[in-house]
Write a protein that holds these residues in place. Sequence first.
Motif, PDB file in Angstrom:
ATOM      1  N   GLU A  58       3.650   0.701  -6.191  1.00 58.86           N
ATOM      2  CA  GLU A  58       3.585  -0.738  -6.430  1.00 58.86           C
ATOM      3  C   GLU A  58       2.826  -1.056  -7.717  1.00 58.86           C
ATOM      4  OE1 GLU A  58       1.766  -2.374  -2.942  1.00 58.86           O
ATOM      5  OE2 GLU A  58       3.213  -1.403  -1.608  1.00 58.86           O
ATOM      6  N   ARG A  59       2.393  -0.011  -8.454  1.00 61.39           N
ATOM      7  CA  ARG A  59       1.556  -0.214  -9.641  1.00 61.39           C
ATOM      8  C   ARG A  59       2.086   0.613 -10.812  1.00 61.39           C
ATOM      9  NH1 ARG A  59      -4.419   1.106  -7.619  1.00 61.39           N
ATOM     10  NH2 ARG A  59      -3.508   3.164  -7.574  1.00 61.39           N
ATOM     11  N   ARG A  60       3.254   0.247 -11.298  1.00 62.22           N
ATOM     12  CA  ARG A  60       3.888   1.018 -12.367  1.00 62.22           C
ATOM     13  C   ARG A  60       2.989   1.162 -13.594  1.00 62.22           C
ATOM     14  NH1 ARG A  60       9.110   2.719 -13.771  1.00 62.22           N
ATOM     15  NH2 ARG A  60       9.200   3.188 -15.989  1.00 62.22           N
TER      16      ARG A  60
END
Length: 199
Positions: A100-102
């Motif tokens: 969820e945290r590219r």
Amino acid sequence: MTGDERRGYAKGRAKRGEILDQAMAMFGEVGYRGASLRVIATRCGISHPGLLHHFPTKESLLLAVLEHRDTVDGQWLEAGRPTGVDRLRRLVGLAALNAERRGIVELFCVLSAEATSADHPAHAYFVDRYRRSVRSTAVSYAEAREKGVLREGIDPREAAQQLIALMDGLQIQWLLSDGETDMAEVLYAHVQAQLTVSL
């Protein structure tokens, strides 16, 4: 402390946080060497000297970004002080969180690759980080072995090195596949195959 002083400190902390966020994004996009403090300052709506007030050098900004990421992840990973299988499960959960945290994954992949050069300002940081990661993961595997839930023949230190390498490799695959690689699923299967109990 007056109300004006408190508001000033709060504004300073907020601006520092914004600088860290923008630097994290830029380091993830173009790496440490390609990043410009002037561009980061512009993205934050401040002058270059204004940025230097918070972070006097590019190196100090880089190290602050890395420490911030480690603090956030460390708090999540160690919440409740998990041990053994519970901590291995938490590492799998960290992979799901990273999906969820590219930007953070990009930052880590770019900077860890750049930092293999001994003259990179984050070289010592990453050397130490990998030592700590392998050591703490080896402890988790050893705890699982002590409880009798680690499959026979699995060496905790080797398993830890393999798991950390797999996590990092999966992050690269995940980035290159534009998120199609399920990092958590692959890690879950890997760890589950090493245990005699359900992960």
